[in-house]
Design a protein around this motif. Structure first.
Motif, PDB file in Angstrom:
ATOM      1  N   LYS A  23     -82.344 -49.822  34.646  1.00  0.00           N
ATOM      2  CA  LYS A  23     -83.705 -51.097  34.641  1.00  0.00           C
ATOM      3  C   LYS A  23     -85.408 -50.930  33.699  1.00  0.00           C
ATOM      4  CE  LYS A  23     -84.485 -55.925  35.085  1.00  0.00           C
ATOM      5  NZ  LYS A  23     -83.927 -56.515  34.697  1.00  0.00           N
ATOM      6  N   SER A  24     -85.649 -49.667  34.451  1.00  0.00           N
ATOM      7  CA  SER A  24     -86.437 -49.172  33.680  1.00  0.00           C
ATOM      8  C   SER A  24     -86.937 -48.574  32.615  1.00  0.00           C
ATOM      9  CB  SER A  24     -87.484 -48.274  34.736  1.00  0.00           C
ATOM     10  OG  SER A  24     -87.072 -46.788  34.566  1.00  0.00           O
ATOM     11  N   THR A  27     -86.796 -51.577  29.689  1.00  0.00           N
ATOM     12  CA  THR A  27     -88.127 -52.484  29.159  1.00  0.00           C
ATOM     13  C   THR A  27     -88.943 -51.191  28.562  1.00  0.00           C
ATOM     14  OG1 THR A  27     -89.120 -52.081  31.694  1.00  0.00           O
ATOM     15  CG2 THR A  27     -88.184 -53.451  31.350  1.00  0.00           C
ATOM     16  N   ASN A  28     -88.641 -50.380  28.109  1.00  0.00           N
ATOM     17  CA  ASN A  28     -89.256 -49.427  26.979  1.00  0.00           C
ATOM     18  C   ASN A  28     -88.527 -49.156  25.724  1.00  0.00           C
ATOM     19  OD1 ASN A  28     -91.653 -47.969  28.627  1.00  0.00           O
ATOM     20  ND2 ASN A  28     -90.591 -48.424  29.975  1.00  0.00           N
ATOM     21  N   ARG A 111     -94.705 -48.773  32.472  1.00  0.00           N
ATOM     22  CA  ARG A 111     -94.486 -49.082  30.720  1.00  0.00           C
ATOM     23  C   ARG A 111     -95.809 -47.870  29.822  1.00  0.00           C
ATOM     24  NH1 ARG A 111     -98.919 -54.050  29.954  1.00  0.00           N
ATOM     25  NH2 ARG A 111     -99.736 -52.839  31.275  1.00  0.00           N
ATOM     26  N   TRP A 226     -92.394 -52.958  41.282  1.00  0.00           N
ATOM     27  CA  TRP A 226     -92.352 -52.526  39.937  1.00  0.00           C
ATOM     28  C   TRP A 226     -91.851 -54.390  39.369  1.00  0.00           C
ATOM     29  CZ3 TRP A 226     -88.398 -54.490  36.390  1.00  0.00           C
ATOM     30  CH2 TRP A 226     -87.910 -53.434  35.063  1.00  0.00           C
ATOM     31  N   ASN A 228     -91.455 -56.390  35.439  1.00  0.00           N
ATOM     32  CA  ASN A 228     -91.321 -56.765  34.136  1.00  0.00           C
ATOM     33  C   ASN A 228     -91.519 -55.427  33.347  1.00  0.00           C
ATOM     34  OD1 ASN A 228     -90.263 -59.243  33.871  1.00  0.00           O
ATOM     35  ND2 ASN A 228     -92.298 -59.792  34.373  1.00  0.00           N
ATOM     36  N   GLY A 229     -92.052 -54.375  34.074  1.00  0.00           N
ATOM     37  CA  GLY A 229     -91.971 -53.250  33.223  1.00  0.00           C
ATOM     38  C   GLY A 229     -93.171 -52.575  34.174  1.00  0.00           C
ATOM     39  N   ASP A 264     -85.925 -58.501  37.916  1.00  0.00           N
ATOM     40  CA  ASP A 264     -87.493 -58.506  36.913  1.00  0.00           C
ATOM     41  C   ASP A 264     -88.287 -57.957  37.994  1.00  0.00           C
ATOM     42  OD1 ASP A 264     -85.780 -58.691  34.505  1.00  0.00           O
ATOM     43  OD2 ASP A 264     -86.051 -60.825  34.551  1.00  0.00           O
TER      44      ASP A 264
END
Length: 402
Positions: A23-24, A27-28, A111, A226, A228-229, A264
């Motif tokens: 998941k992480s 978002t990258n 991020r 956490w 949305n990133g 999210d």
């Protein structure tokens, strides 16, 4: 924007926390993740995550070819020593990237580009995510011949790569606890010349520029969010990643993924994770954070009292010899009497007779010590490792020296 790929080799079943990692990664999207594995992942993957079929036999063949001497590792954990060589070993996969890096999968990223900026990438050859020592859970290397073969600057690299023993060559030869600042390793009597030695020597000789900064969080801090990133601590400090190394090993943490899909937004508490911050949830968090450990230890001390005064069942299956906790190099001695009774001696303590807990035979104790011990690694009814459990649930694993 400079292109970055993070590389991992993972053999065996993917662990319960792997969906958090994925998941992480999602978002990258400007970072690619290359995972060499012998297992299929049946869930959907984001476009920037590739699982490449691989196994130990292929790794040994590739390493033997690239390094010019025979490599024949038998256990996946040994792969850690090879991480600094990934730029050379997997060069065919990394040609299009300006930087390649190593990553563990027990991390939850925030991020990445907020920390790995173009200014940082333009200035430095190696980027570390701690201020005091290098960490193999995440680290970036400039993708050029000099950096990709930097590991060869160690006088011990060939011995490390051909030995079955794990030396933590990718980090500090297990000397993290002894390092106060990043130059202290030269005052430590290390078994090998690790990548920490190599990088600092090369920087001192002005052959490269390395960047050390504290960008990560580990242990069981709680109060992580956490969203949305974006990964933050106490909603005040943005961090690059949470390393779950100690969280996943803590005896009190929830190690079962109860969600079908990672949301999210979620929270990571000291011993659990959750989706929301409602009043009821906060009450549960208070209990797990502040009462779980004391209640457990009270129960265990009651168990010690009853086990000693009612049963006195002596521990006999722990193998005799010297045991070591690899992070601090602390050693303890296990000795057996003629009848098989087992004694333990820490450095500055008297020798103590060991007893089984009456209710749970996996735990044992010594009457005059406040530690609770847990047995580990059973081989033919002989035990060669045990854990000393601290009040907060973390454990120091002592393994028999071979």
């Amino acid at each position: 924007m400079k292109k970055i790929a993070l590389v991992n080799c993972y053999f065996g079943e993917f662990p319960w926390y792997f969906p958090f990692f994925i998941k992480s990664c999602a978002t990258n999207p400007t970072i690619d993740f290359l995972i060499f594995s012998d297992r299929l992942y049946t869930e959907s993957l984001p476009d920037n995550v590739k699982i490449i079929p691989f196994n130990l036999d292929k790794f040994n063949a590739l390493a033997t070819e690239k390094l010019g001497f025979e490599v024949s590792i038998e256990k996946a954990y040994k792969l850690c020593d090879f991480k600094p060589a990934y730029g050379l070993l997997f060069s065919e996969y990394l040609q299009q990237y300006d930087f390649w890096g190593i990553t563990d999968i027990d991390v939850i990223y925030g991020r990445i580009r907020e920390f790995m900026t173009d200014e940082i990438l333009d200035t430095y050859d190696i980027i570390c995510v701690r201020h005091d020592f290098i960490t193999a859970c995440c680290m970036l290397f400039k993708n050029n011949d000099y950096v990709n073969t930097l590991f060869k600057k160690s006088k011990d690299y060939q011995m490390v790569f051909t030995s079955t023993k794990n030396f933590a060559f990718d980090e500090t030869n297990f000397e993290q606890i002894e390092i106060v600042d990043r130059y202290d390793i030269f005052n430590i009597d290390c078994e090998i010349e690790s990548m920490q030695h190599v990088i600092l020597k090369e920087e001192e000789n002005r052959n490269l520029k390395s960047h050390f900064d504290l960008l990560i969080c580990d242990g069981n801090p709680g109060e992580l969010k956490w969203e949305n990133g974006l990964l933050s601590f106490r909603n005040k400090l943005e961090i690059l990643l949470f390393h779950m190394q100690y969280y996943k090993k803590n005896i009190f943490t929830n190690k079962i993924l109860t969600w079908d899909e990672i949301p999210d937004s979620f929270y990571i508490d000291r011993y659990n994770y959750r989706k929301n911050n409602s009043l009821l949830t906060r009450f549960t968090v208070f209990y797990t954070n502040y009462l779980t450990s004391p209640v457990w230890h009270i129960k265990k001390r009651i168990g010690v009292f009853l086990s000693f005064y009612l049963f006195k069942n002596k521990l006999k299956h722990l193998e005799e010899g010297e045991y070591i906790y690899y992070l601090s190099k602390e050693k303890v001695i296990i000795r057996k009497d003629h009848d098989g009774s087992t004694y333990i001696k820490f450095k500055n303590d008297e020798e103590q007779l060991l007893y089984h807990m009456a209710i749970n035979k996996n735990y044992f104790f010594a009457k005059e010590l406040h530690y609770i011990f847990k047995l580990e690694i059973v081989t033919n009814n002989i035990l060669k490792a045990f854990t000393v459990i601290s009040p907060n649930g973390t454990g120091r694993v002592y393994t028999k020296s071979e």
